[in-house]
Design a protein around this motif. Structure first.
Motif, PDB file in Angstrom:
ATOM      1  N   GLY A 131       0.641  -1.108   0.117  1.00 27.32           N
ATOM      2  CA  GLY A 131       0.131  -0.066   0.174  1.00 27.32           C
ATOM      3  C   GLY A 131       0.926   1.315   0.023  1.00 27.32           C
ATOM      4  N   ASN A 132       2.030   1.213  -0.140  1.00 25.71           N
ATOM      5  CA  ASN A 132       3.043   2.419   0.241  1.00 25.71           C
ATOM      6  C   ASN A 132       3.429   2.984  -1.191  1.00 25.71           C
TER       7      ASN A 132
ATOM      8  N   TRP B 199      14.350  -2.967 -26.253  1.00 23.44           N
ATOM      9  CA  TRP B 199      14.801  -4.106 -26.889  1.00 23.44           C
ATOM     10  C   TRP B 199      16.128  -4.835 -26.574  1.00 23.44           C
ATOM     11  N   SER B 200      16.946  -4.019 -25.733  1.00 23.72           N
ATOM     12  CA  SER B 200      18.433  -4.584 -25.438  1.00 23.72           C
ATOM     13  C   SER B 200      17.577  -5.837 -24.299  1.00 23.72           C
ATOM     14  N   ASN B 201      16.554  -5.106 -23.467  1.00 23.16           N
ATOM     15  CA  ASN B 201      16.366  -6.180 -22.215  1.00 23.16           C
ATOM     16  C   ASN B 201      15.067  -7.117 -23.032  1.00 23.16           C
ATOM     17  N   ILE B 202      14.742  -7.164 -23.976  1.00 29.38           N
ATOM     18  CA  ILE B 202      14.011  -8.186 -24.735  1.00 29.38           C
ATOM     19  C   ILE B 202      15.143  -9.494 -24.912  1.00 29.38           C
ATOM     20  N   MET B 203      16.309  -8.841 -25.471  1.00 32.71           N
ATOM     21  CA  MET B 203      17.237 -10.049 -25.982  1.00 32.71           C
ATOM     22  C   MET B 203      18.058 -10.420 -24.857  1.00 32.71           C
ATOM     23  N   ARG B 204      18.275  -9.579 -23.767  1.00 35.01           N
ATOM     24  CA  ARG B 204      19.296  -9.859 -22.524  1.00 35.01           C
ATOM     25  C   ARG B 204      18.673  -9.129 -21.431  1.00 35.01           C
ATOM     26  N   ASN B 205      18.032 -10.212 -20.565  1.00 37.83           N
ATOM     27  CA  ASN B 205      17.364  -9.244 -19.679  1.00 37.83           C
ATOM     28  C   ASN B 205      18.504  -8.807 -18.523  1.00 37.83           C
ATOM     29  N   SER B 206      18.204  -7.726 -18.064  1.00 37.07           N
ATOM     30  CA  SER B 206      18.902  -7.013 -16.859  1.00 37.07           C
ATOM     31  C   SER B 206      18.146  -6.718 -15.695  1.00 37.07           C
ATOM     32  N   TYR B 207      16.927  -7.031 -15.789  1.00 39.36           N
ATOM     33  CA  TYR B 207      15.851  -6.676 -14.682  1.00 39.36           C
ATOM     34  C   TYR B 207      15.919  -8.081 -13.828  1.00 39.36           C
ATOM     35  N   ILE B 208      16.432  -7.570 -12.559  1.00 38.57           N
ATOM     36  CA  ILE B 208      16.449  -8.750 -11.520  1.00 38.57           C
ATOM     37  C   ILE B 208      15.684  -8.082 -10.316  1.00 38.57           C
ATOM     38  N   GLY B 209      14.237  -8.958 -10.068  1.00 41.00           N
ATOM     39  CA  GLY B 209      13.602  -8.591  -8.960  1.00 41.00           C
ATOM     40  C   GLY B 209      14.305  -8.019  -7.643  1.00 41.00           C
ATOM     41  N   CYS B 210      15.226  -8.865  -7.040  1.00 39.12           N
ATOM     42  CA  CYS B 210      15.697  -8.286  -5.837  1.00 39.12           C
ATOM     43  C   CYS B 210      16.563  -7.284  -5.776  1.00 39.12           C
ATOM     44  N   CYS B 211      16.778  -6.511  -6.883  1.00 43.13           N
ATOM     45  CA  CYS B 211      17.659  -5.253  -7.201  1.00 43.13           C
ATOM     46  C   CYS B 211      16.708  -4.235  -7.534  1.00 43.13           C
ATOM     47  N   MET B 212      15.504  -4.437  -7.488  1.00 42.40           N
ATOM     48  CA  MET B 212      14.289  -3.340  -8.174  1.00 42.40           C
ATOM     49  C   MET B 212      13.350  -2.813  -7.153  1.00 42.40           C
ATOM     50  N   ALA B 213      13.083  -1.616  -7.326  1.00 42.45           N
ATOM     51  CA  ALA B 213      12.096  -0.632  -6.752  1.00 42.45           C
ATOM     52  C   ALA B 213      11.497  -0.064  -7.497  1.00 42.45           C
ATOM     53  N   PHE B 214      10.029   0.158  -7.624  1.00 44.61           N
ATOM     54  CA  PHE B 214       9.334   0.958  -8.624  1.00 44.61           C
ATOM     55  C   PHE B 214       8.209   1.746  -7.865  1.00 44.61           C
ATOM     56  N   LYS B 215       7.779   2.691  -8.536  1.00 49.96           N
ATOM     57  CA  LYS B 215       6.534   3.451  -7.923  1.00 49.96           C
ATOM     58  C   LYS B 215       5.318   2.308  -8.017  1.00 49.96           C
ATOM     59  N   ARG B 216       4.416   2.552  -6.868  1.00 52.57           N
ATOM     60  CA  ARG B 216       3.295   1.642  -7.032  1.00 52.57           C
ATOM     61  C   ARG B 216       2.383   1.698  -7.864  1.00 52.57           C
ATOM     62  N   SER B 217       2.296   2.945  -8.526  1.00 48.61           N
ATOM     63  CA  SER B 217       1.511   3.176  -9.887  1.00 48.61           C
ATOM     64  C   SER B 217       1.557   2.136 -10.844  1.00 48.61           C
ATOM     65  N   LEU B 218       2.783   1.637 -11.029  1.00 51.14           N
ATOM     66  CA  LEU B 218       3.254   0.692 -12.302  1.00 51.14           C
ATOM     67  C   LEU B 218       2.282  -0.527 -11.958  1.00 51.14           C
TER      68      LEU B 218
ATOM     69  N   VAL C   1      -1.016   0.253 -21.314  1.00 49.44           N
ATOM     70  CA  VAL C   1       0.193   0.878 -21.465  1.00 49.44           C
ATOM     71  C   VAL C   1      -0.232   2.317 -21.893  1.00 49.44           C
ATOM     72  N   ARG C   2      -0.937   2.558 -22.877  1.00 45.61           N
ATOM     73  CA  ARG C   2      -1.448   3.896 -23.362  1.00 45.61           C
ATOM     74  C   ARG C   2      -1.741   4.668 -22.569  1.00 45.61           C
ATOM     75  N   ARG C   3      -2.873   4.169 -21.831  1.00 43.99           N
ATOM     76  CA  ARG C   3      -3.601   4.967 -20.751  1.00 43.99           C
ATOM     77  C   ARG C   3      -2.746   5.496 -19.720  1.00 43.99           C
ATOM     78  N   TYR C   4      -1.481   4.680 -19.263  1.00 39.33           N
ATOM     79  CA  TYR C   4      -0.813   4.757 -18.049  1.00 39.33           C
ATOM     80  C   TYR C   4       0.076   5.986 -18.807  1.00 39.33           C
ATOM     81  N   ARG C   5       0.518   5.873 -19.905  1.00 37.92           N
ATOM     82  CA  ARG C   5       1.536   6.970 -20.400  1.00 37.92           C
ATOM     83  C   ARG C   5       0.809   8.327 -20.558  1.00 37.92           C
ATOM     84  N   ARG C   6      -0.470   8.509 -20.802  1.00 37.31           N
ATOM     85  CA  ARG C   6      -1.009   9.786 -20.741  1.00 37.31           C
ATOM     86  C   ARG C   6      -1.271  10.352 -19.558  1.00 37.31           C
ATOM     87  N   LYS C   7      -1.150   9.840 -18.297  1.00 29.06           N
ATOM     88  CA  LYS C   7      -1.269  10.456 -17.058  1.00 29.06           C
ATOM     89  C   LYS C   7      -0.410  11.161 -16.788  1.00 29.06           C
TER      90      LYS C   7
END
Length: 248
Positions: A85-86, A149-168, A242-248
């Motif tokens: 909730g934060n 596209w670089s992260n489609i081909m070779r993923n760099s997103y590892i959850g234990c190192c990630m933080a993001f806005k709740r709105s995502l 995705v398109r609705r989110y980008r308009r905010k």
């Protein structure tokens, strides 16, 4: 969010995690502010993970325990995320150790920069927390960088190192059925909808012990091709959101 103050939710998924869990809990709880929270979804386990977490939850009201759905790691993380909730959400594995001040340093970046998701570096260590001489850091090992596209081909997103806005989560949930992994999905959506930051500081000790959910070895070529096809298909199906989110 109060003026100049961000609250954090740490989303942890647990399954048979007793062996390393206490060390991870200590490293997180000492960093949490009073209004922060640790949301733990626990899949049915054969060890004492649930009892250990209950003991901690009785002593710390910032911990909230959830019964996991027992449908694998992605569903387990989804259960935790739906209950966060934060302002800022940190993804968290059960077997790592967080470096002191990780939460405050990430909060500071969100306050000072217009970013939606942050990935920081990690020191790769063995089960005893000794550095892995062959791989050093996660960014060096994966040659991590931003870019859709670089992260489609070779993923760099590892959850234990990630933080993001709740709105995502408004665009990311529910997770698609055939998703190969939730962290890559979140990272790619952040690439499409906002700004990402690859922060070079090491903020966790990323423990490799042979039983991790995410493996160091690459999957077979055909499996990797299928995963990428499933990802692109899922992103196309989610494009209206995705398109609705980008308009905010």
């Amino acid at each position: 969010m109060r003026s100049g103050v961000l609250t954090a939710s740490v989303a942890m998924a647990v399954y048979n995690g007793e062996k390393y869990l206490q060390e991870q809990l200590i490293s997180i709880l000492q960093q949490l502010d009073r209004e922060d929270e640790l949301i733990v979804s626990v899949d049915p386990s054969s060890d004492n993970s649930w009892a250990l977490l209950q003991q901690y939850a009785k002593e710390d009201s910032r911990i909230r325990l959830l019964k996991g759905p027992g449908q694998g790691v992605i569903a387990n993380f989804s259960n935790a995320l739906q209950n966060c909730g934060n302002d800022i959400i940190f993804l968290c594995d059960q077997d790592d150790v967080w470096v002191h001040e990780k939460i405050n340093k990430i909060k500071k970046i969100f306050l000072e920069q217009n970013v939606d998701l942050i990935v920081h570096d990690a020191l790769i260590v063995d089960k005893s927390l000794n550095p892995d001489r062959s791989e050093t850091t996660f960014f060096a090992w994966r040659k991590s960088k931003d870019g859709f596209w670089s992260n489609i081909m070779r993923n760099s997103y590892i959850g234990c190192c990630m933080a993001f806005k709740r709105s995502l989560l408004d665009v990311a949930l529910p997770f698609p059925k055939d998703l190969p992994m939730h962290d890559q999905w979140l990272g790619l959506l952040a690439e499409l909808t906002g700004e990402v930051c690859f922060y070079p500081e090491i903020l966790i000790k990323y423990r490799r012990h042979g039983q991790n959910v995410s493996a160091s070895q690459h999957s077979g070529i055909m499996q990797m091709v299928k995963w990428r096809a499933d990802l692109v298909t899922a992103l196309l199906k989610r494009w209206r959101k995705v398109r609705r989110y980008r308009r905010k």
